[in-house]
Write a protein that holds these residues in place. Structure first.
Motif, mmCIF file in Angstrom:
data_model
loop_
_atom_site.group_PDB
_atom_site.id
_atom_site.type_symbol
_atom_site.label_atom_id
_atom_site.label_comp_id
_atom_site.label_asym_id
_atom_site.label_seq_id
_atom_site.Cartn_x
_atom_site.Cartn_y
_atom_site.Cartn_z
ATOM 1 N N MET A 1 1.117 -1.009 -0.161
ATOM 2 C CA MET A 1 0.178 -0.132 0.018
ATOM 3 C C MET A 1 1.197 1.078 -0.437
ATOM 4 O O MET A 1 1.870 1.169 0.352
ATOM 5 N N THR A 2 0.804 2.660 -0.732
ATOM 6 C CA THR A 2 1.563 3.221 -0.746
ATOM 7 C C THR A 2 1.400 4.407 0.776
ATOM 8 O O THR A 2 0.083 3.924 1.095
ATOM 9 N N LYS A 3 2.164 5.118 1.049
ATOM 10 C CA LYS A 3 2.067 5.764 2.462
ATOM 11 C C LYS A 3 0.329 7.012 1.686
ATOM 12 O O LYS A 3 0.065 7.170 1.141
ATOM 13 N N LEU A 4 -0.078 6.856 3.008
ATOM 14 C CA LEU A 4 -1.454 7.519 2.483
ATOM 15 C C LEU A 4 -1.488 9.013 3.351
ATOM 16 O O LEU A 4 -2.472 9.472 2.460
ATOM 17 N N VAL A 5 -0.030 9.386 4.401
ATOM 18 C CA VAL A 5 -0.172 11.537 4.364
ATOM 19 C C VAL A 5 0.709 11.545 4.046
ATOM 20 O O VAL A 5 2.008 10.908 4.283
ATOM 21 N N PHE A 6 1.270 12.629 3.582
ATOM 22 C CA PHE A 6 2.425 12.963 2.969
ATOM 23 C C PHE A 6 2.289 14.597 3.688
ATOM 24 O O PHE A 6 1.588 14.882 3.522
ATOM 25 N N ILE A 7 3.614 15.171 3.760
ATOM 26 C CA ILE A 7 4.115 16.970 3.815
ATOM 27 C C ILE A 7 3.679 17.656 1.525
ATOM 28 O O ILE A 7 4.460 17.110 2.112
ATOM 29 N N GLU A 8 3.094 18.316 2.605
ATOM 30 C CA GLU A 8 3.203 19.125 1.279
ATOM 31 C C GLU A 8 2.726 20.667 2.119
ATOM 32 O O GLU A 8 2.208 21.331 2.869
ATOM 33 N N ASN A 9 4.076 21.609 1.457
ATOM 34 C CA ASN A 9 3.889 23.189 1.984
ATOM 35 C C ASN A 9 3.972 22.633 3.543
ATOM 36 O O ASN A 9 3.431 23.706 4.044
ATOM 37 N N GLY A 10 4.070 22.303 4.332
ATOM 38 C CA GLY A 10 4.726 22.070 5.530
ATOM 39 C C GLY A 10 3.504 21.609 6.540
ATOM 40 O O GLY A 10 3.384 21.470 7.604
ATOM 41 N N ARG A 11 1.968 21.350 5.715
ATOM 42 C CA ARG A 11 0.912 20.610 6.319
ATOM 43 C C ARG A 11 0.557 18.490 6.083
ATOM 44 O O ARG A 11 1.641 18.357 4.890
ATOM 45 N N ALA A 12 0.252 18.216 6.809
ATOM 46 C CA ALA A 12 0.281 16.697 6.969
ATOM 47 C C ALA A 12 -1.003 17.078 5.690
ATOM 48 O O ALA A 12 -2.199 16.881 5.895
ATOM 49 N N VAL A 13 -0.778 16.443 4.443
ATOM 50 C CA VAL A 13 -2.334 15.763 3.960
ATOM 51 C C VAL A 13 -1.843 14.749 2.798
ATOM 52 O O VAL A 13 -1.350 13.371 3.362
ATOM 53 N N THR A 14 -3.648 14.468 2.248
ATOM 54 C CA THR A 14 -3.311 13.105 1.640
ATOM 55 C C THR A 14 -3.609 13.523 0.326
ATOM 56 O O THR A 14 -4.333 14.887 -0.120
ATOM 57 N N ASP A 15 -3.904 12.991 -0.675
ATOM 58 C CA ASP A 15 -4.388 13.277 -1.701
ATOM 59 C C ASP A 15 -6.009 12.206 -2.498
ATOM 60 O O ASP A 15 -6.296 10.875 -2.021
ATOM 61 N N SER A 16 -6.579 12.726 -3.518
ATOM 62 C CA SER A 16 -7.801 11.471 -4.682
ATOM 63 C C SER A 16 -6.809 10.468 -4.992
ATOM 64 O O SER A 16 -7.476 9.642 -4.640
ATOM 65 N N LEU A 17 -5.711 10.512 -5.383
ATOM 66 C CA LEU A 17 -5.135 9.366 -5.438
ATOM 67 C C LEU A 17 -5.013 7.939 -4.966
ATOM 68 O O LEU A 17 -5.871 6.902 -5.287
ATOM 69 N N THR A 18 -4.403 8.446 -3.602
ATOM 70 C CA THR A 18 -4.531 7.706 -2.167
ATOM 71 C C THR A 18 -5.885 7.087 -1.845
ATOM 72 O O THR A 18 -6.010 6.186 -1.958
#
Length: 242
Positions: A1-18
């Motif tokens: 399984m891919t990483k569910l949450v990642f850091i973007e511009n200093g914030r914890a986010v996920t995305d629609s692909l995940t």
């Protein structure tokens, strides 16, 4: 399984692909769900909240190298989208996302330059309150959705097909129990007469089913009543076979 949450511009986010990958959904359907929620936020006067929590961006397809739209989402935005995914497997996935967001927030916090002790305590206290409020909000919305599923949602196409096949099976079982002495037509017309009896039985089963569950069509049976409806059909006895 891919990483569910990642850091973007200093914030914890996920995305629609995940989300599409984890919940086993078509990415186009997830994009549609997001766009519907953004539209509802705009209608509710919460456009700024939508802009802060949903970030439309792009990704490059690894095979054809074409660029396609996707959305990055904060934890709050994820909760808003995922609240409608209510299967047991989906609930497990949501818990995993919650743990991942918590872990990522802690990672971000550990990389921040230490502030004075008072400010650190205030910030942690604020985050704890916000987290509890988000959880309370998500839990309330999940309860509301579960209640709606139990009391308002009717059968989907697969469940309608299951109920329809049960009616057909019961009708054919009863028709086969009719003895030749109950047939009024000559031998050459026996097949046609059995078909007429089956059709009559189907109509009677549907009529009694509608009366039993207070609906005007088998498609209007509530999802929560499917098992009861199947049991009713399997034990149904005709008043009279003409």
């Amino acid at each position: 399984m891919t990483k569910l949450v990642f850091i973007e511009n200093g914030r914890a986010v996920t995305d629609s692909l995940t989300i599409a990958d984890v919940f086993n959904k078509d990415h186009r359907n997830v994009l549609r769900d997001i766009e519907i929620q953004i539209e509802k936020l705009n209608e509710a006067g919460e456009r700024r909240w939508g802009v802060l929590n949903f970030e439309q961006t792009q990704y490059q397809h690894p095979q054809n190298k074409q660029w396609y739209p996707k959305f990055n989402m904060t934890e709050d935005a994820f909760a808003l989208i995922a609240m409608s995914y209510v299967t047991p497997e989906a609930m497990k996935m949501k818990i995993m996302f919650i743990h991942e967001f918590k872990a990522m927030r802690e990672q971000i916090t550990s990389n921040i330059v230490p502030l004075d002790e008072r400010r650190v305590r205030m910030e942690l206290f604020k985050q704890a309150i916000e987290h509890e409020q988000r959880l309370d909000s998500v839990e309330q919305k999940i309860l509301e959705i579960d209640y709606k599923v139990e009391t308002q949602i009717t059968l989907n196409s697969r469940e309608q097909r299951i109920l329809r096949k049960a009616v057909q099976k019961r009708g054919m079982e009863l028709a086969e129990q009719v003895t030749f002495r109950q047939l009024t037509m000559v031998r050459d017309g026996i097949g046609e007469d059995i078909q007429k009896i089956r059709s009559q039985l189907f109509r009677e089963i549907y009529r009694d089913l509608w009366d039993r569950f207070g609906v005007s069509s088998y498609a209007d049976v509530l999802k929560k009543d499917l098992d009861a409806a199947l049991g009713y059909v399997s034990n149904w006895i005709p008043r009279q076979v003409a």
